[in-house]
Design a protein around this motif. Sequence first.
Motif, mmCIF file in Angstrom:
data_model
loop_
_atom_site.group_PDB
_atom_site.id
_atom_site.type_symbol
_atom_site.label_atom_id
_atom_site.label_comp_id
_atom_site.label_asym_id
_atom_site.label_seq_id
_atom_site.Cartn_x
_atom_site.Cartn_y
_atom_site.Cartn_z
ATOM 1 N N LEU A 1 38.034 39.815 44.770
ATOM 2 C CA LEU A 1 37.211 38.253 44.320
ATOM 3 C C LEU A 1 35.893 38.630 44.067
ATOM 4 O O LEU A 1 35.429 38.045 43.071
ATOM 5 N N LYS A 2 35.344 39.558 44.834
ATOM 6 C CA LYS A 2 33.793 39.781 44.819
ATOM 7 C C LYS A 2 33.806 40.490 43.406
ATOM 8 O O LYS A 2 32.652 40.025 42.701
ATOM 9 N N HIS A 3 34.432 41.276 43.047
ATOM 10 C CA HIS A 3 34.277 42.149 41.848
ATOM 11 C C HIS A 3 34.548 41.074 40.596
ATOM 12 O O HIS A 3 33.888 41.332 39.227
ATOM 13 N N ASP B 1 49.182 36.174 43.585
ATOM 14 C CA ASP B 1 49.884 35.604 44.695
ATOM 15 C C ASP B 1 48.665 34.743 45.288
ATOM 16 O O ASP B 1 49.389 33.753 46.136
ATOM 17 N N MET B 2 47.471 35.107 45.362
ATOM 18 C CA MET B 2 46.613 34.224 46.029
ATOM 19 C C MET B 2 46.613 32.567 45.389
ATOM 20 O O MET B 2 46.383 31.600 46.111
ATOM 21 N N ASN B 3 46.592 32.698 44.075
ATOM 22 C CA ASN B 3 46.765 31.236 43.298
ATOM 23 C C ASN B 3 48.096 30.449 43.612
ATOM 24 O O ASN B 3 47.772 29.298 43.711
ATOM 25 N N VAL B 4 48.988 31.025 43.702
ATOM 26 C CA VAL B 4 50.143 30.256 43.993
ATOM 27 C C VAL B 4 50.268 29.997 45.491
ATOM 28 O O VAL B 4 50.620 28.918 45.679
ATOM 29 N N LYS B 5 49.811 30.682 46.508
ATOM 30 C CA LYS B 5 49.958 30.540 47.770
ATOM 31 C C LYS B 5 48.905 29.664 48.400
ATOM 32 O O LYS B 5 49.206 28.662 49.503
ATOM 33 N N ALA B 6 47.624 29.554 48.082
ATOM 34 C CA ALA B 6 46.400 28.723 48.405
ATOM 35 C C ALA B 6 46.762 27.198 47.922
ATOM 36 O O ALA B 6 47.426 27.001 46.828
ATOM 37 N N GLU C 1 44.697 25.425 46.619
ATOM 38 C CA GLU C 1 44.126 25.520 45.180
ATOM 39 C C GLU C 1 43.861 26.863 44.799
ATOM 40 O O GLU C 1 43.600 27.630 45.430
ATOM 41 N N PRO C 2 44.156 27.150 43.437
ATOM 42 C CA PRO C 2 43.743 28.538 42.710
ATOM 43 C C PRO C 2 42.414 29.001 43.231
ATOM 44 O O PRO C 2 41.536 28.289 43.283
ATOM 45 N N TYR C 3 42.152 30.273 43.338
ATOM 46 C CA TYR C 3 41.112 30.978 43.585
ATOM 47 C C TYR C 3 40.494 31.541 42.400
ATOM 48 O O TYR C 3 39.335 31.763 42.338
ATOM 49 N N VAL C 4 41.363 31.820 41.404
ATOM 50 C CA VAL C 4 40.623 32.384 40.002
ATOM 51 C C VAL C 4 41.243 31.714 38.785
ATOM 52 O O VAL C 4 42.496 31.369 39.046
ATOM 53 N N ILE C 5 40.317 31.477 38.046
ATOM 54 C CA ILE C 5 40.784 30.738 36.734
ATOM 55 C C ILE C 5 40.506 31.563 35.612
ATOM 56 O O ILE C 5 39.487 32.119 35.545
ATOM 57 N N ALA D 1 37.290 26.707 45.437
ATOM 58 C CA ALA D 1 38.221 27.269 46.534
ATOM 59 C C ALA D 1 37.964 28.581 46.641
ATOM 60 O O ALA D 1 37.888 29.328 47.810
ATOM 61 N N GLY D 2 37.919 29.483 45.502
ATOM 62 C CA GLY D 2 37.967 31.112 45.635
ATOM 63 C C GLY D 2 36.465 31.503 46.303
ATOM 64 O O GLY D 2 36.247 32.322 47.254
#
Length: 113
Positions: free
Chosen positions: A29-31, A58-63, A65-69, A85-86
């Motif tokens: 996420l940082k990168h 995987d993060m977007n589906v399980k969280a 709200e999505p973390y990356v768009i 959220a991310g």
Amino acid sequence: MQSVKELRVRYWIYLDGEKFFGLGRAQLLKHIQESGSISNAAKAMGMSYKKAWAMVDDMNVKAKEPYVIAKKGGKSGGGTELTEAGRKMLEAYNNLNSKLASIAESEKEILNL
């Protein structure tokens, strides 16, 4: 010769009994935040784009709200960015890391390190 001793703390956040978030995903996420690109983030971490995309998905589906768009293309091209959220997850993870590192540092003497 004196040996170098370190106390390291690693942890994962589990969701429904499965690893959901840890150091690798935080770094990804940082990168992404810094480069605006999953591809560039993957390169910076020495991993394939496919693996990085699978982690993001995987993060977007399980969280909740999505973390990356994805950003749509155009003159400046597309890319990706962290959602609110991310950004909050990354900040919370980094804050917890700092607290745990501080605790680990304070315990080094007790552990005779």
